[in-house]
Design an enzyme around this catalytic site. Structure first.
Site, mmCIF file in Angstrom:
data_model
loop_
_atom_site.group_PDB
_atom_site.id
_atom_site.type_symbol
_atom_site.label_atom_id
_atom_site.label_comp_id
_atom_site.label_asym_id
_atom_site.label_seq_id
_atom_site.Cartn_x
_atom_site.Cartn_y
_atom_site.Cartn_z
ATOM 1 C CG PHE A 58 62.295 40.162 42.106
ATOM 2 C CD1 PHE A 58 62.097 38.810 41.861
ATOM 3 C CD2 PHE A 58 63.140 40.865 41.276
ATOM 4 C CE1 PHE A 58 62.752 38.169 40.824
ATOM 5 C CE2 PHE A 58 63.797 40.243 40.232
ATOM 6 C CZ PHE A 58 63.607 38.887 40.005
ATOM 7 C CB CYS A 59 56.613 43.607 44.312
ATOM 8 S SG CYS A 59 55.349 44.478 45.253
ATOM 9 N N GLY A 60 55.513 41.553 46.525
ATOM 10 C CA GLY A 60 54.381 40.723 46.926
ATOM 11 C C GLY A 60 53.171 40.911 46.028
ATOM 12 C CB THR A 62 55.257 40.291 41.331
ATOM 13 O OG1 THR A 62 56.181 41.291 41.784
ATOM 14 C CG2 THR A 62 55.675 39.831 39.950
#
Length: 180
Positions: A58-60, A62
């Site tokens: 859940f990361c920009g 990803t």
């Protein structure tokens, strides 16, 4: 009569020598826990180039999973293995290894090997990531930091998160280590 100071100095020297002698020389000296359980001995990839990436669901960044899979597919036959290492050190990972596997399979069709959720920075970092940080320009500052390990298991080059897996800088480095 025994000189205590000399004895302490001698013991410290022996301990330092043992610590130095036991220090891992190559990436092949490490084992990571596997996402599905059991172990991932890096020695299984001896003679191959290895791209170790700390990942997060859940990361920009990803979406880099997709590019990592394409990179793995493109160069696997030439001797490259991508190893994903999920980490919650930046508070953007799921709560369990099973959830990571479900996410990676469902969203990106990941087929490259994945380690279990692990610490990648600070005092709790796994021994592999401490070693990579020493040899590859420092510890990860964010998710999707990459370490490219040469076929010898000793050469390490770090790449910041912003360097996409298919960026010319990364592709050139991969091609160079595969030719070596």
């Amino acid at each position: 009569m025994v000189d205590r100071r000399a004895l302490l100095i001698a013991c410290a020297a022996v301990a330092a020598g043992q610590a130095h002698a036991q220090a891992p020389a190559t990436a092949w000296d490490f084992t990571m826990p596997a996402l599905e359980g059991g172990d991932l001995p890096l020695s299984a990839w001896r003679g191959r180039a290895l791209l170790v990436v700390n990942t997060a669901s859940f990361c920009g960044y990803t979406p880099q999973y997709a590019a990592l899979q394409r990179l793995h597919d493109r160069f696997e036959g030439q001797g490259l293995t991508v190893l994903g290492v999920p980490s919650n050190d930046f508070n953007q990972e799921t709560g369990s290894n099973a959830q990571v596997r479900e996410f990676c399979d469902g969203m990106f069709g990941i087929t490259f090997p994945m380690a279990a959720i692990s610490h990648v920075k600070g005092n709790q970092a796994t021994p592999l990531f401490r070693w990579l940080a020493q040899r590859g320009g420092g510890e990860p500052r964010w998710n999707f930091h990459k370490y490219l390990i040469g076929r010898d298991g000793a050469q390490v080059r770090g790449f910041a998160t912003r360097v996409e897996p298919e960026a010319p800088e990364m592709l050139g480095a991969v091609e160079r280590v595969l030719r070596a």
